[in-house]
Design an enzyme around this catalytic site. Structure first.
Site, mmCIF file in Angstrom:
data_model
loop_
_atom_site.group_PDB
_atom_site.id
_atom_site.type_symbol
_atom_site.label_atom_id
_atom_site.label_comp_id
_atom_site.label_asym_id
_atom_site.label_seq_id
_atom_site.Cartn_x
_atom_site.Cartn_y
_atom_site.Cartn_z
ATOM 1 N N HIS A 177 36.385 27.296 35.354
ATOM 2 C CA HIS A 177 37.183 27.538 36.553
ATOM 3 C C HIS A 177 36.262 27.774 37.745
ATOM 4 O O HIS A 177 35.255 28.480 37.633
ATOM 5 C CB HIS A 177 38.093 28.750 36.342
ATOM 6 C CG HIS A 177 39.168 28.874 37.370
ATOM 7 N ND1 HIS A 177 38.930 29.376 38.632
ATOM 8 C CD2 HIS A 177 40.491 28.555 37.334
ATOM 9 C CE1 HIS A 177 40.060 29.362 39.320
ATOM 10 N NE2 HIS A 177 41.022 28.864 38.558
ATOM 11 N N CYS B 271 50.702 33.921 47.090
ATOM 12 C CA CYS B 271 50.077 35.233 47.206
ATOM 13 C C CYS B 271 49.391 35.334 48.569
ATOM 14 O O CYS B 271 49.280 34.349 49.305
ATOM 15 C CB CYS B 271 49.060 35.444 46.086
ATOM 16 S SG CYS B 271 47.660 34.292 46.160
ATOM 17 N N THR C 141 40.480 36.731 38.422
ATOM 18 C CA THR C 141 41.589 37.435 39.079
ATOM 19 C C THR C 141 42.969 37.080 38.536
ATOM 20 O O THR C 141 43.926 37.820 38.763
ATOM 21 C CB THR C 141 41.581 37.159 40.594
ATOM 22 O OG1 THR C 141 41.655 35.739 40.813
ATOM 23 C CG2 THR C 141 40.327 37.709 41.248
ATOM 24 N N GLU D 201 36.497 29.645 40.337
ATOM 25 C CA GLU D 201 36.317 31.062 40.678
ATOM 26 C C GLU D 201 35.232 31.688 39.812
ATOM 27 O O GLU D 201 34.363 32.411 40.308
ATOM 28 C CB GLU D 201 37.629 31.827 40.483
ATOM 29 C CG GLU D 201 37.491 33.326 40.740
ATOM 30 C CD GLU D 201 38.702 34.127 40.312
ATOM 31 O OE1 GLU D 201 38.518 35.258 39.839
ATOM 32 O OE2 GLU D 201 39.836 33.623 40.460
ATOM 33 N N SER E 177 45.281 28.158 37.110
ATOM 34 C CA SER E 177 45.132 29.161 36.055
ATOM 35 C C SER E 177 46.294 30.138 36.039
ATOM 36 O O SER E 177 46.884 30.409 34.992
ATOM 37 C CB SER E 177 43.816 29.927 36.235
ATOM 38 O OG SER E 177 43.735 31.010 35.336
ATOM 39 N N ASN E 178 46.656 30.663 37.212
ATOM 40 C CA ASN E 178 47.717 31.682 37.225
ATOM 41 C C ASN E 178 49.064 31.095 36.814
ATOM 42 O O ASN E 178 49.883 31.777 36.196
ATOM 43 C CB ASN E 178 47.789 32.382 38.585
ATOM 44 C CG ASN E 178 48.428 31.550 39.662
ATOM 45 O OD1 ASN E 178 49.643 31.508 39.794
ATOM 46 N ND2 ASN E 178 47.613 30.857 40.449
ATOM 47 N N CYS F 176 39.388 34.150 48.838
ATOM 48 C CA CYS F 176 40.308 35.281 48.750
ATOM 49 C C CYS F 176 39.518 36.583 48.637
ATOM 50 O O CYS F 176 38.562 36.661 47.852
ATOM 51 C CB CYS F 176 41.213 35.115 47.528
ATOM 52 S SG CYS F 176 42.295 36.531 47.250
ATOM 53 N N HIS G 81 44.981 25.248 43.954
ATOM 54 C CA HIS G 81 45.325 24.344 42.863
ATOM 55 C C HIS G 81 46.785 23.903 42.953
ATOM 56 O O HIS G 81 47.618 24.239 42.115
ATOM 57 C CB HIS G 81 45.039 25.012 41.510
ATOM 58 C CG HIS G 81 43.601 24.958 41.129
ATOM 59 N ND1 HIS G 81 42.966 25.941 40.402
ATOM 60 C CD2 HIS G 81 42.647 24.025 41.385
ATOM 61 C CE1 HIS G 81 41.698 25.609 40.230
ATOM 62 N NE2 HIS G 81 41.484 24.454 40.812
#
Length: 274
Positions: free
Chosen positions: A120, A12, A158, A122, A215-216, A92, A36
């Protein structure tokens, strides 16, 4: 084996930006894991001598420090500034947005509800900007056990799934007098998730490439399994198992936002020989 790639997958904007920052700031420390993906972190350390440091107290004064893409707690950032280290912020912009919202809304007296994983990095960073205690929930079921105030502001990690965020938003609207809803799920996450969902309906087997702590990437695996039970997460081509592909004709491939093209290509090449 026939292969079909997801329409949207892989790096991304925020990850590309962070890697470029790391490559331009050789011999720096990264406060926490930049992204990650262990293999990409190893590449950066080997080729650009950027190393991870998790403890701000161990960072020498005047040292060049890169802030990880996930952001860091507000108090840690202030500590580094006061210590006099040279900071390059690779947080980000899509992560900075919920940080700003949480700070602003909590100052206005809203109870913060954050949809995300409390462990997490973030999420740890985002909730540190709250001036009052924030609620962090990873599901609607967790929220149902919490005590809510009259005024609530909802934000999301996010990398979460939009349908689950909407479930939580609907629950809050029914129970609170005033609800401010902020969709802080990043666009790249949404595109990658939709592409994975669409592809999983077409294929016999689905391979998700990415870090197991990402996570994503884990969200992509969860989405793929909804329609393709034979979905697997691998960090590289060496984790592929021949038995997975028995009697399969069409393999779908997607990848997490922290997965570099060179790893995806290696996976693709190995599957093509099966």
């Amino acid at each position: 084996m026939e292969i079909k790639m997801a329409k949207d997958y892989g790096f991304c904007f925020g990850v590309k930006r962070a890697i470029q920052i790391a490559e331009k700031n050789q011999n720096s420390l990264i406060f926490g894991s930049l992204i990650h993906n262990a293999k990409e972190i190893n590449r950066l350390e080997k080729n650009f001598n950027v190393k991870i440091e998790e403890d701000p107290k161990k960072i020498p004064k005047n040292k060049s420090v890169i802030i990880r893409t996930h952001g860091i707690p507000k108090q840690d950032l202030e500590y580094l500034k006061n210590k006099g280290v040279k900071i390059t912020d690779a947080t980000c912009p899509y992560v900075i947005k919920p940080q700003q919202i949480v700070e602003s809304m909590s100052k206005e007296g809203y109870q913060i509800v954050l949809f995300g994983d409390i462990n997490h990095p973030e999420v740890k960073g985002v909730i540190s900007y709250a001036t009052n205690q924030a609620l962090v929930v990873n599901s609607l079921e967790e929220l149902q056990e919490k005590k809510l105030q009259r005024k609530v502001a909802l934000v999301s990690q996010t990398t979460k799934q939009t349908p689950k965020l909407l479930q939580i938003a609907s629950y809050l609207v029914e129970r609170c007098t005033e609800v401010r809803i902020f969709n802080t799920i990043c666009n790249a996450t949404s595109y990658n998730q939709k592409a994975a969902l669409d592809l999983s309906k077409e294929v016999d087997i689905m391979i998700v490439v990415g870090g197991k702590t990402s996570s994503n990437t884990k969200q992509l695996l969860s989405i793929a399994k909804q329609h393709c039970k034979d979905s697997y997460l691998v960090e590289d081509e060496n984790e592929l198992e021949l038995a997975w592909f028995k009697d399969k004709k069409l393999c779908g491939i997607t990848a997490g936002a922290s997965t570099p093209d060179w790893i995806i290509e290696n996976v693709k090449q190995k599957i093509s020989t099966i």
